[in-house]
Write an enzyme that holds these catalytic residues in place. Structure first.
Site, PDB file in Angstrom:
ATOM      1  CE  LYS A   1      34.090  15.512  -3.580  1.00 41.33           C
ATOM      2  NZ  LYS A   1      33.394  16.424  -2.671  1.00 41.33           N
TER       3      LYS A   1
ATOM      4  CE  LYS B   1      40.740   8.909   2.267  1.00 43.08           C
ATOM      5  NZ  LYS B   1      40.225  10.057   2.147  1.00 43.08           N
TER       6      LYS B   1
ATOM      7  CE  LYS C   1      30.911  14.105   4.598  1.00 41.00           C
ATOM      8  NZ  LYS C   1      32.006  14.078   3.649  1.00 41.00           N
TER       9      LYS C   1
END
Ligand code: TRP
Length: 332
Positions: free
Chosen positions: A115, A196, A199
């Site tokens: 991340k 995929k 958002k």
């Protein structure tokens, strides 16, 4: 009488819920509430670990999450529904667990480095973000959950939870049962552009979309890029629309549209109309129920107040038990 096993899961209020969340998690949560003692919560502290600089969307995201959970069939009569920060005992257990957590265990959780590399617009080099999986461990252990329904992306968080659980029990005695992941097997839900559904890519069909919006989104959704003209034959396996058919349409309909695509017997719009019909039949009951909760914060507040109170009772018992086990209970 054997008491039901306990299931716990949470979602971050980090954006509006989409149909990927529905088929990947929420529908499964709804099923589980009949068989298990279920605890479902909004992980608002977790969203703060990455969204700390701009907290303005969190409130609306929490409401969107709760409205859609209830509309999709989570039932406060069956499951305990609450908000993490309303049960501050999670933070207390997180602190206790932090004392026995080697830094290396947190540093090597794959999502930590991934991340940090992936997210460029936020500084995730923080204490809170490093502790993300440990806060999750506290969420799970505080309810002595047996099963945790999650997607594959969460497996490493379950693994560290089990390690922390064993370490605590080794030091201080058996307090926590070892939780198990209940893997939600579901084909990746493609977004409108074929990537995929997420958002971050802005390619979602949201549960809060109106019927007209859903229809418009599917009508303009990407298909087999090589099928340019109506008379060209196509390959359903290259079309994200067909991937959605695999989730939402019957086997017969799938065969029919696949055949029609390969032979140019039907056009993309014909194929999409069948998908739209099937999406509508999944979404219609949700839209209908949304009306019951949308703009009725008082109903939702009542559910959350009651759920948080119930959760708190269990959580505070566990923290007391852990405190005793650690022998911090002088004069208690
Ligand atoms: N990390 C989970 C996610 O992003 C959310 C979460 C927080 C969670 N605490 C949890 C899931 C405890 C299961 C159990 O999806």
């Amino acid at each position: 009488m054997t008491s039901k096993k306990r299931v716990l899961s949470g979602m971050q209020p980090s954006g509006r819920l989409h149909i990927g969340n529905l088929v990947g998690a929420l529908q499964n949560w709804v099923k589980l509430q009949d068989e298990y003692q279920c605890y479902y919560f909004v992980a608002d502290w977790h969203s703060l670990t990455s969204q700390y600089a701009d907290t303005s969307p969190i409130k609306d995201n929490i409401m969107d999450l709760l409205v859609n959970w209830l509309a999709a069939g989570l039932d406060p009569e069956k499951a305990t529904i609450f908000i993490q920060s309303r049960v501050p005992e999670h933070a207390e257990l997180h602190l206790l667990l932090s004392m026995i957590t080697p830094l290396g265990w947190l540093e090597r959780v794959p999502s930590y480095k991934e991340k940090q590399l992936e997210v460029k617009d936020k500084d995730l080099n923080t204490y809170g973000f490093l502790g993300y999986p440990l806060l999750q461990s506290a969420d799970i252990l505080i309810y002595k959950a047996n099963y945790v329904p999650v997607g594959v992306d969460q497996v490493s968080h379950l693994e560290i939870t089990r390690e922390i659980c064993r370490r605590f029990n080794n030091f201080y005695g058996e307090v926590f049962p070892e939780p198990e992941a209940l893997l939600t097997e579901f084909p990746k839900v493609p977004g409108l552009d074929g990537r995929k559904m997420s958002k971050t890519y802005d390619n979602c069909v949201y549960l809060s979309d109106t019927p007209a919006e859903v229809e418009q989104k599917i009508k303009t959704m990407m298909t087999d890029p090589q099928r340019v003209k109506r008379t060209d034959s196509g390959d359903p396996d290259l079309s994200p629309v067909f991937q959605l058919h695999k989730i939402f349409s019957t086997k017969e309909e799938q065969d029919e549209v696949a055949e029609g695509c390969r032979t140019a017997g039907i056009g993309c719009l014909d194929c999409k109309k069948i998908l739209i019909k099937n999406l509508f039949s999944v979404l219609e009951p949700i839209w209908e129920k949304r009306g019951k909760f949308l703009n009725k914060p008082e109903i939702i507040k009542e559910i959350i107040d009651a759920g948080s109170l119930k959760a708190k009772e269990i959580a505070s018992n566990t923290v007391t038990e852990a405190t005793r086990a650690i022998r911090l209970n002088a004069l208690m």
